[in-house]
Design an enzyme around this catalytic site. Structure first.
Site, PDB file in Angstrom:
ATOM      1  N   TRP A 130       0.833  -1.152  -0.071  1.00 52.63           N
ATOM      2  CA  TRP A 130       0.012   0.127  -0.082  1.00 52.63           C
ATOM      3  C   TRP A 130       0.840   1.170  -0.050  1.00 52.63           C
ATOM      4  CZ3 TRP A 130      -1.928   2.313   5.077  1.00 52.63           C
ATOM      5  CH2 TRP A 130      -3.029   3.647   4.555  1.00 52.63           C
ATOM      6  N   ASP A 211      -1.812  -6.015   8.911  1.00 50.03           N
ATOM      7  CA  ASP A 211      -2.599  -5.173   8.295  1.00 50.03           C
ATOM      8  C   ASP A 211      -3.800  -5.706   7.727  1.00 50.03           C
ATOM      9  OD1 ASP A 211      -4.023  -3.071   7.164  1.00 50.03           O
ATOM     10  OD2 ASP A 211      -2.245  -2.020   6.129  1.00 50.03           O
ATOM     11  N   LYS A 246     -13.920   0.203   5.417  1.00 50.53           N
ATOM     12  CA  LYS A 246     -14.330  -0.557   3.987  1.00 50.53           C
ATOM     13  C   LYS A 246     -15.631  -1.201   4.419  1.00 50.53           C
ATOM     14  CE  LYS A 246     -10.410   0.752   2.572  1.00 50.53           C
ATOM     15  NZ  LYS A 246      -9.950   1.657   1.489  1.00 50.53           N
TER      16      LYS A 246
HETATM   17  C1  LMR Z   1      -6.492   2.948  -0.555  1.00 45.38           C
HETATM   18  O1  LMR Z   1      -5.732   1.979  -0.591  1.00 45.38           O
HETATM   19  O2  LMR Z   1      -7.027   3.427  -1.792  1.00 45.38           O
HETATM   20  C2  LMR Z   1      -7.248   3.178   0.543  1.00 45.38           C
HETATM   21  O3  LMR Z   1      -6.850   2.348   1.746  1.00 45.38           O
HETATM   22  C3  LMR Z   1      -7.645   4.706   1.129  1.00 45.38           C
HETATM   23  C4  LMR Z   1      -6.139   5.073   1.344  1.00 45.38           C
HETATM   24  O4  LMR Z   1      -6.301   5.776   2.489  1.00 45.38           O
HETATM   25  O5  LMR Z   1      -5.530   4.944   0.792  1.00 45.38           O
END
Ligand code: LMR
Length: 398
Positions: A130, A211, A246
């Protein structure tokens, strides 16, 4: 103060939404940020949450501060979701849960907590991960290391390479693992692979930081927590950052949790005492509304059942969009095989679209996709599917 200072670049994900909002093209489509859309393109408040909110407004008699870790019943509800109603971790009271401002807040509080006692620890993250993970841990003062994860050739996990690296992670370092619906790739470990990871963590002595932002978006609440249960069964220390953004669609209520699991109730109490210190000097105590709404649903049998149905509805719609997307590209004669997208899990599809194509789609067609090719499949609808498939087919022909 700011004269000599250069502006910072926009956020890789939330910055896209800012650009999207400014775009005047009526056909624009936001496939960037991980936010669920229904088939009308709206992000509705779940019906179970609406009911819980009405109940809260009627029954609430104070806006007094919550305790530093948040509402205790909220923490207990989070633990039931993570470990199951009868989870041994719950019975033995060896988990401490705090209400964090979203999953991001849980990660940051956890990062600060570990840093305090293991100042030299490095954090190991998957390649890719992420977009915000590295930012959070860098801000908390960590050096970042990567472990292999996604294999472009097979569109799956390069598990051998991953495990080989995890076997070399020194004791005391932290390894960040995505429990399900890996963000951004949508490919997860299977049960046997998780067993191996738990084994390696035990032997090596590194600290797992899980996570868990998409519980319920893979298969079900129970199936998706399989990896958490495996770590719990091993009886050692680990942390879980979880989120209701979510699965409760509580995005702007910043409703998440950090759960610190320890080998004993005594150690857990020590962990709780220190995490409270971290919170107090950071944001003092959490905002109440989202947590109380989620707790209301989680502690009421009828609302809980309704919630499970609503999450299943979101999950199934995303799966249907995956199939329609793959079919749509095929029907347009796109030669590249995109069928792997059907098997990816959660909100995202790691599409394999190049950054060039992603940039073209944004400038020429007002379709917003995160750099690296991550598509929020939950942003596809029967209304924008043809437009998106046409545009991608054209981009790939060019
Ligand atoms: C994403 O990955 O798009 C979501 O988890 C929102 C974010 O905060 O980045």
């Amino acid at each position: 103060m700011w004269k000599e200072i250069e502006a910072a670049p926009a956020d890789a994900i939330l910055g896209l939404t800012e650009a999207f909002k400014k775009d005047t093209n009526p056909q624009k489509v936001n496939l960037g940020v991980g936010v669920y859309k229904d088939d009308q393109g709206a992000t509705p408040i779940l019906s179970c949450i609406k009911k819980a909110e009405h109940r809260l407004v009627d029954e609430q008699s104070t806006k007094g501060y919550l305790p530093i870790p948040g509402d205790a019943a909220y923490g207990a509800s989070v633990q039931k979701l993570l470990f199951g109603e009868q989870g041994e971790v719950i019975q033995s009271k060896r988990a401490a849960t705090i209400h964090s401002p979203g999953g991001t807040g849980g990660l940051r509080v956890g990062a600060d907590l570990i840093k305090k006692f293991k100042p030299e620890a490095k954090i190991w993250v998957s390649t890719p991960t992420w977009a915000n993970h590295k930012g959070i841990f860098t801000a908390a003062g960590y050096a970042i290391e990567d472990y292999p994860y996604y294999d472009k050739a097979t569109q799956g996990v390069d598990f051998d390479a991953m495990l080989e690296t995890l076997k070399k992670v020194p004791a005391g370092d932290v390894v960040l693992l995505h429990v399900c619906c890996h963000n951004p790739t949508g490919v997860d470990l299977n049960a046997e692979q998780w067993d191996r990871v738990v084994e390696v963590a035990l032997v090596q002595g590194w600290l797992p930081f899980l996570d868990f932002a998409y519980q319920g978006f893979g298969d079900s609440m129970e199936a998706d927590r399989g990896a958490v249960e495996k770590f719990a069964a091993a009886g050692f220390d680990f942390l879980v950052a979880s989120s209701f953004s979510k699965n409760f669609a509580l995005y702007n209520e910043r409703t998440g949790a950090l759960t610190i699991v320890s080998p004993s109730a005594e150690e857990s109490a020590v962990a709780m005492s220190h995490v409270k210190k971290i919170i107090r000097v950071n944001y003092s105590n959490p905002p109440a509304h989202g947590g109380l709404a989620a707790r209301t649903v989680l502690s009421d049998e009828t609302l809980y059942e309704e919630w499970i149905g609503e999450v299943a509805g979101m999950r199934e719609r995303i799966k249907a969009m995956r199939r329609a997307f793959v079919d749509g590209l095929k029907q347009r004669g796109v030669e590249q095989d995109f069928s792997f997208i059907v098997d990816q899990r959660g909100m995202f599809s790691f599409s394999g679209l190049s950054d060039e194509v992603v940039a073209w789609l944004q400038t020429e067609r007002s379709i917003y996709i995160v750099e690296g090719g991550r598509i929020n499949v939950a942003g596809l609808t029967s209304g924008n599917m043809d437009y998106v498939c046409d545009a991608i087919a054209e981009a790939l022909r060019a």
